[in-house]
Write a protein that holds these residues in place. Structure first.
Motif, PDB file in Angstrom:
ATOM      1  N   ASP A 191       0.842  -1.209   0.000  1.00 24.79           N
ATOM      2  CA  ASP A 191       0.000   0.000   0.000  1.00 24.79           C
ATOM      3  C   ASP A 191       0.868   1.247   0.000  1.00 24.79           C
ATOM      4  OD1 ASP A 191      -2.425  -1.346   0.058  1.00 24.79           O
ATOM      5  OD2 ASP A 191      -2.272  -1.644   2.219  1.00 24.79           O
ATOM      6  N   GLU A 192       1.889   1.229   0.883  1.00 21.31           N
ATOM      7  CA  GLU A 192       2.770   2.402   0.952  1.00 21.31           C
ATOM      8  C   GLU A 192       3.613   2.544  -0.320  1.00 21.31           C
ATOM      9  OE1 GLU A 192       4.578   1.353   4.735  1.00 21.31           O
ATOM     10  OE2 GLU A 192       2.453   1.160   5.304  1.00 21.31           O
ATOM     11  N   VAL A 193       4.016   1.400  -0.866  1.00 20.98           N
ATOM     12  CA  VAL A 193       4.854   1.432  -2.079  1.00 20.98           C
ATOM     13  C   VAL A 193       4.077   2.069  -3.246  1.00 20.98           C
ATOM     14  CG1 VAL A 193       5.936  -0.040  -3.817  1.00 20.98           C
ATOM     15  CG2 VAL A 193       6.297  -0.512  -1.399  1.00 20.98           C
ATOM     16  N   ILE A 194       2.809   1.694  -3.382  1.00 21.80           N
ATOM     17  CA  ILE A 194       2.005   2.255  -4.476  1.00 21.80           C
ATOM     18  C   ILE A 194       1.783   3.745  -4.237  1.00 21.80           C
ATOM     19  CG2 ILE A 194      -0.266   2.209  -5.609  1.00 21.80           C
ATOM     20  CD1 ILE A 194      -0.296  -0.820  -5.174  1.00 21.80           C
ATOM     21  N   GLU A 195       1.480   4.074  -2.990  1.00 26.82           N
ATOM     22  CA  GLU A 195       1.228   5.485  -2.657  1.00 26.82           C
ATOM     23  C   GLU A 195       2.450   6.363  -2.938  1.00 26.82           C
ATOM     24  OE1 GLU A 195      -0.040   7.268   1.454  1.00 26.82           O
ATOM     25  OE2 GLU A 195      -1.310   5.574   0.855  1.00 26.82           O
ATOM     26  N   SER A 196       3.637   5.828  -2.655  1.00 27.92           N
ATOM     27  CA  SER A 196       4.842   6.662  -2.803  1.00 27.92           C
ATOM     28  C   SER A 196       5.555   6.441  -4.149  1.00 27.92           C
ATOM     29  CB  SER A 196       5.810   6.386  -1.648  1.00 27.92           C
ATOM     30  OG  SER A 196       6.091   5.008  -1.598  1.00 27.92           O
ATOM     31  N   PHE A 197       4.926   5.662  -5.055  1.00 30.65           N
ATOM     32  CA  PHE A 197       5.600   5.318  -6.314  1.00 30.65           C
ATOM     33  C   PHE A 197       6.020   6.559  -7.111  1.00 30.65           C
ATOM     34  CE2 PHE A 197       5.280   4.303 -10.926  1.00 30.65           C
ATOM     35  CZ  PHE A 197       6.378   3.474 -11.014  1.00 30.65           C
ATOM     36  N   LEU A 198       5.096   7.510  -7.273  1.00 28.43           N
ATOM     37  CA  LEU A 198       5.419   8.672  -8.110  1.00 28.43           C
ATOM     38  C   LEU A 198       6.568   9.469  -7.500  1.00 28.43           C
ATOM     39  CD1 LEU A 198       1.823   9.792  -9.154  1.00 28.43           C
ATOM     40  CD2 LEU A 198       3.444   8.374 -10.416  1.00 28.43           C
ATOM     41  N   HIS A 204      14.819   8.639  -7.405  1.00 32.13           N
ATOM     42  CA  HIS A 204      15.906   7.658  -7.565  1.00 32.13           C
ATOM     43  C   HIS A 204      16.310   7.576  -9.034  1.00 32.13           C
ATOM     44  CE1 HIS A 204      14.037   6.254  -3.776  1.00 32.13           C
ATOM     45  NE2 HIS A 204      15.288   5.982  -3.451  1.00 32.13           N
ATOM     46  N   ASP A 205      17.566   7.222  -9.272  1.00 31.58           N
ATOM     47  CA  ASP A 205      17.995   7.070 -10.668  1.00 31.58           C
ATOM     48  C   ASP A 205      17.190   5.963 -11.364  1.00 31.58           C
ATOM     49  OD1 ASP A 205      19.934   9.025 -10.430  1.00 31.58           O
ATOM     50  OD2 ASP A 205      21.481   7.613  -9.767  1.00 31.58           O
ATOM     51  N   HIS A 206      17.097   4.814 -10.689  1.00 27.29           N
ATOM     52  CA  HIS A 206      16.404   3.662 -11.287  1.00 27.29           C
ATOM     53  C   HIS A 206      15.586   2.994 -10.184  1.00 27.29           C
ATOM     54  CE1 HIS A 206      19.138   3.970 -14.749  1.00 27.29           C
ATOM     55  NE2 HIS A 206      20.084   4.176 -13.853  1.00 27.29           N
ATOM     56  N   TYR A 207      14.273   3.160 -10.248  1.00 27.58           N
ATOM     57  CA  TYR A 207      13.420   2.614  -9.193  1.00 27.58           C
ATOM     58  C   TYR A 207      12.402   1.666  -9.810  1.00 27.58           C
ATOM     59  CZ  TYR A 207      10.017   2.407  -5.387  1.00 27.58           C
ATOM     60  OH  TYR A 207       9.170   1.963  -4.402  1.00 27.58           O
ATOM     61  N   GLU A 208      12.163   0.545  -9.157  1.00 27.23           N
ATOM     62  CA  GLU A 208      11.096  -0.362  -9.583  1.00 27.23           C
ATOM     63  C   GLU A 208      10.620  -1.160  -8.387  1.00 27.23           C
ATOM     64  OE1 GLU A 208      12.169  -3.803 -12.079  1.00 27.23           O
ATOM     65  OE2 GLU A 208      14.249  -3.401 -11.541  1.00 27.23           O
ATOM     66  N   PHE A 209       9.463  -1.795  -8.531  1.00 30.34           N
ATOM     67  CA  PHE A 209       9.058  -2.717  -7.464  1.00 30.34           C
ATOM     68  C   PHE A 209       8.308  -3.914  -8.012  1.00 30.34           C
ATOM     69  CE2 PHE A 209       5.277   0.049  -7.523  1.00 30.34           C
ATOM     70  CZ  PHE A 209       4.231  -0.853  -7.357  1.00 30.34           C
ATOM     71  N   PHE A 210       8.301  -4.958  -7.199  1.00 25.57           N
ATOM     72  CA  PHE A 210       7.612  -6.206  -7.522  1.00 25.57           C
ATOM     73  C   PHE A 210       6.580  -6.440  -6.419  1.00 25.57           C
ATOM     74  CE2 PHE A 210      11.804  -6.477  -9.306  1.00 25.57           C
ATOM     75  CZ  PHE A 210      11.631  -7.104 -10.538  1.00 25.57           C
ATOM     76  N   THR A 220      11.036  -3.562  -3.207  1.00 29.94           N
ATOM     77  CA  THR A 220      11.436  -2.383  -3.979  1.00 29.94           C
ATOM     78  C   THR A 220      12.920  -2.474  -4.309  1.00 29.94           C
ATOM     79  OG1 THR A 220      11.937  -1.097  -1.989  1.00 29.94           O
ATOM     80  CG2 THR A 220       9.706  -0.919  -2.875  1.00 29.94           C
ATOM     81  N   LYS A 221      13.279  -1.932  -5.463  1.00 26.90           N
ATOM     82  CA  LYS A 221      14.686  -1.905  -5.885  1.00 26.90           C
ATOM     83  C   LYS A 221      15.029  -0.488  -6.300  1.00 26.90           C
ATOM     84  CE  LYS A 221      15.421  -6.571  -7.569  1.00 26.90           C
ATOM     85  NZ  LYS A 221      16.078  -7.388  -8.576  1.00 26.90           N
ATOM     86  N   SER A 222      15.983   0.125  -5.617  1.00 34.15           N
ATOM     87  CA  SER A 222      16.413   1.479  -5.967  1.00 34.15           C
ATOM     88  C   SER A 222      17.891   1.423  -6.296  1.00 34.15           C
ATOM     89  CB  SER A 222      16.232   2.438  -4.797  1.00 34.15           C
ATOM     90  OG  SER A 222      15.050   2.155  -4.103  1.00 34.15           O
ATOM     91  N   ARG A 309      -1.042   7.459 -13.997  1.00 31.02           N
ATOM     92  CA  ARG A 309      -2.127   6.470 -13.960  1.00 31.02           C
ATOM     93  C   ARG A 309      -1.729   5.184 -13.228  1.00 31.02           C
ATOM     94  NH1 ARG A 309      -6.384   7.136 -17.540  1.00 31.02           N
ATOM     95  NH2 ARG A 309      -6.465   9.289 -18.210  1.00 31.02           N
ATOM     96  N   VAL A 310      -0.447   5.034 -12.927  1.00 31.90           N
ATOM     97  CA  VAL A 310       0.024   3.754 -12.375  1.00 31.90           C
ATOM     98  C   VAL A 310      -0.709   3.371 -11.081  1.00 31.90           C
ATOM     99  CG1 VAL A 310       2.034   2.619 -11.302  1.00 31.90           C
ATOM    100  CG2 VAL A 310       2.255   3.717 -13.524  1.00 31.90           C
ATOM    101  N   PRO A 311      -0.810   4.279 -10.085  1.00 25.96           N
ATOM    102  CA  PRO A 311      -1.462   3.849  -8.843  1.00 25.96           C
ATOM    103  C   PRO A 311      -2.903   3.392  -9.075  1.00 25.96           C
ATOM    104  CG  PRO A 311      -0.238   5.885  -8.488  1.00 25.96           C
ATOM    105  CD  PRO A 311      -0.237   5.637  -9.959  1.00 25.96           C
ATOM    106  N   ALA A 312      -3.660   4.125  -9.890  1.00 24.16           N
ATOM    107  CA  ALA A 312      -5.065   3.746 -10.118  1.00 24.16           C
ATOM    108  C   ALA A 312      -5.144   2.399 -10.839  1.00 24.16           C
ATOM    109  CB  ALA A 312      -5.760   4.826 -10.944  1.00 24.16           C
TER     110      ALA A 312
END
Ligand SMILES: Cc1cc2nc3c(=O)[nH]c(=O)nc-3n(C[C@H](O)[C@H](O)[C@H](O)COP(=O)(O)OP(=O)(O)OC[C@H]3O[C@@H](n4cnc5c(N)ncnc54)[C@H](O)[C@@H]3O)c2cc1C
Length: 432
Positions: A191-198, A204-210, A220-222, A309-312
């Motif tokens: 929940d927090e990861v989606i909220e803080s994604f943007l 971060h230079d390169h951020y992603e999550f699974f 999360t991978k930063s 649009r990613v979180p929605a």
């Protein structure tokens, strides 16, 4: 018989040829055109879509690999088009250079990866095709064409051409000085990861999550870019072998197979996987951090949507999985990339977020991908050209502002549809 990595498509081509240079490519195209046969170059077969299916003459690029030239002052490197991403770092390291960004794996050829818009993550970076500053290709009439930055219209089409415009024989990449990455991997609440994604992709230079479906766990991978001379640190090679090979591949393969036989246990298995995740930080050369080993076979669909649009979209996918009681053993991967101006780039003209859904290859077929696709389409999504999707030309034209420009270039470079296959006929139309 040829089969792609994901096992989603196979074909027995009429003929397979492995040309050694552009003149041999030209000769085979001229011959095929005269006979009314189609020609399709293939790379490593890592596309899940039917983009690389070659019913006519299959052009195997494996005899066209290696370095052609280096312009050290400009940081530009010309490579033969069949060179694999795996071979490139060593060729560049000799000159103190590296590719600015990469995707998850390196088995692909540089021509195949760029033809389908392969990308990694990082808002300061476009997909791999944006690294192309020039290329050579043989057109549908057998003509040898050199495209450079001054032919901006042709470059914007051919740097990401789906194999529809010609057989690319050489690619010049704009590289950067070699660098290392400091990687931070952390289990966090989804929940927090989606909220803080943007915020996190911005900072971060390169951020992603699974996200592990059916659970509240995300990994999360930063990755932060650091000078190449930064000492390597973090888990030793044994620990990384245990994490990346034994757990991420071998154990994961076992749990996926179990989940395919007994779908009811998938939520429990995902929860167990989420619970054993532990944080780790390490520094290594850029390639070693960007690239992972993916030994468990899967099918994948990935869509690009406008970043905000990613979180929605993710919220809707979470509700869909719950409502329809799908049992999904593979994590959902979420990335981002800068806008670019390539005609058929999934990030053309808009900063993009990428949501990728996967199924273990042994899972029963169901409507999961179709229903996720409806969600992505409602958000103006653009499908990755090398991954599963069902979009046709009418839809694609509505989401790509430069679609008709691409078709015009296709008419110029391949007037007789020599490079057409059923996939291209469906997404671009027949010889139009
Ligand atoms: C395990 C795995 C991980 C992946 N990870 C990522 C990722 O992190 N990010 C991402 O964006 N994608 C990813 N992909 C998708 C993959 O990068 C693309 O599908 C890519 O196109 C595969 O490259 P290839 O060399 O296998 O090309 P192929 O699949 O063989 O061919 C793809 C297209 O390239 C064309 N082509 C090949 N050579 C030439 C040439 N010389 N001239 C003109 N056209 C040519 C073919 O005609 C075809 O249309 C992944 C795929 C797999 C299986």
């Amino acid at each position: 018989m040829w089969r792609n990595w994901g096992g989603t498509y196979s074909v027995t081509p009429q003929r397979v040829v492995a040309p050694r240079d552009a003149l041999e490519v030209s000769a085979l195209i001229v011959e095929a055109r005269e006979r009314g046969t189609t020609v399709k170059p293939v790379g490593s077969g890592h596309s899940f879509s039917a983009v690389a299916v070659a019913p006519g003459v299959q052009v195997d690029m494996s005899a066209m690999r290696g370095l052609v030239a280096v312009d050290a002052a400009a940081g530009q490197v010309a490579l033969r088009a069949g060179t694999t991403l795996h071979q490139i770092p060593e060729l560049l390291a000799l000159h103190g250079l590296a590719m600015p960004n990469l995707g998850d794996v390196d088995a692909q050829t540089i021509s195949g990866a760029t033809a389908t818009g392969t990308h990694g993550t990082g808002l300061g970076f476009g997909g791999l095709s944006t690294q192309i500053v020039g290329l050579k290709l043989v057109t549908g009439t057998g003509e040898l064409l050199t495209v450079g930055p001054e032919q901006s219209r042709l470059l914007a089409a051919t740097a990401l051409g789906l194999g529809a415009l010609g057989v690319v024989t050489e690619i010049t990449l704009q590289c950067v000085p070699a660098f290392s990455l400091r990687a931070q991997e952390r289990p966090e609440r989804v929940d927090e990861v989606i909220e803080s994604f943007l915020h996190n992709v911005e900072s971060h230079d390169h951020y992603e999550f699974f996200w592990f479906p059916h659970t509240g766990h995300a990994l999360t991978k930063s990755n932060t870019r650091v000078p190449v001379e930064t000492p390597r640190s973090g888990p030793g090679s044994l620990r990384r072998y245990i994490d990346d090979e034994l757990i991420s591949n071998q154990l994961f393969r076992g749990t996926c197979a179990l989940g395919a036989r007994f779908p009811a246990v998938v939520p429990k298995l995902n929860s167990l996987a989420g619970n054993v995740l532990s944080p780790r930080t390490y520094t290594d050369s850029s390639t070693k951090v960007f690239v992972s080993s993916r030994a468990v076979r899967f099918r994948e669909m990935e869509y690009a949507v406008p970043l905000d649009r990613v979180p929605a979209a993710l919220g809707e996918i979470r509700r869909l999985i719950e409502k329809q009681r799908y049992r999904i053993s593979f994590p959902i991967e979420v990335r981002a990339a800068a806008a670019d101006d390539l005609m058929l780039s999934t990030a053309a003209g808009r900063t993009s977020g990428y949501i990728a859904v996967h199924r273990y290859h042994g899972d029963a077929q169901d409507s999961y991908f179709d229903e996720v696709e409806q969600i992505m389409v409602a958000h103006g999504g653009r499908p990755h050209w090398g991954k599963m999707h069902t979009r046709d030309r009418a839809y694609l034209r509505s989401v790509y502002p430069r679609f008709d420009e691409f078709l015009a270039v296709r008419r110029e470079l391949d007037p007789d549809g020599v490079f057409e296959n059923p996939y291209l006929a469906s997404v671009l139309g027949r010889g139009d």
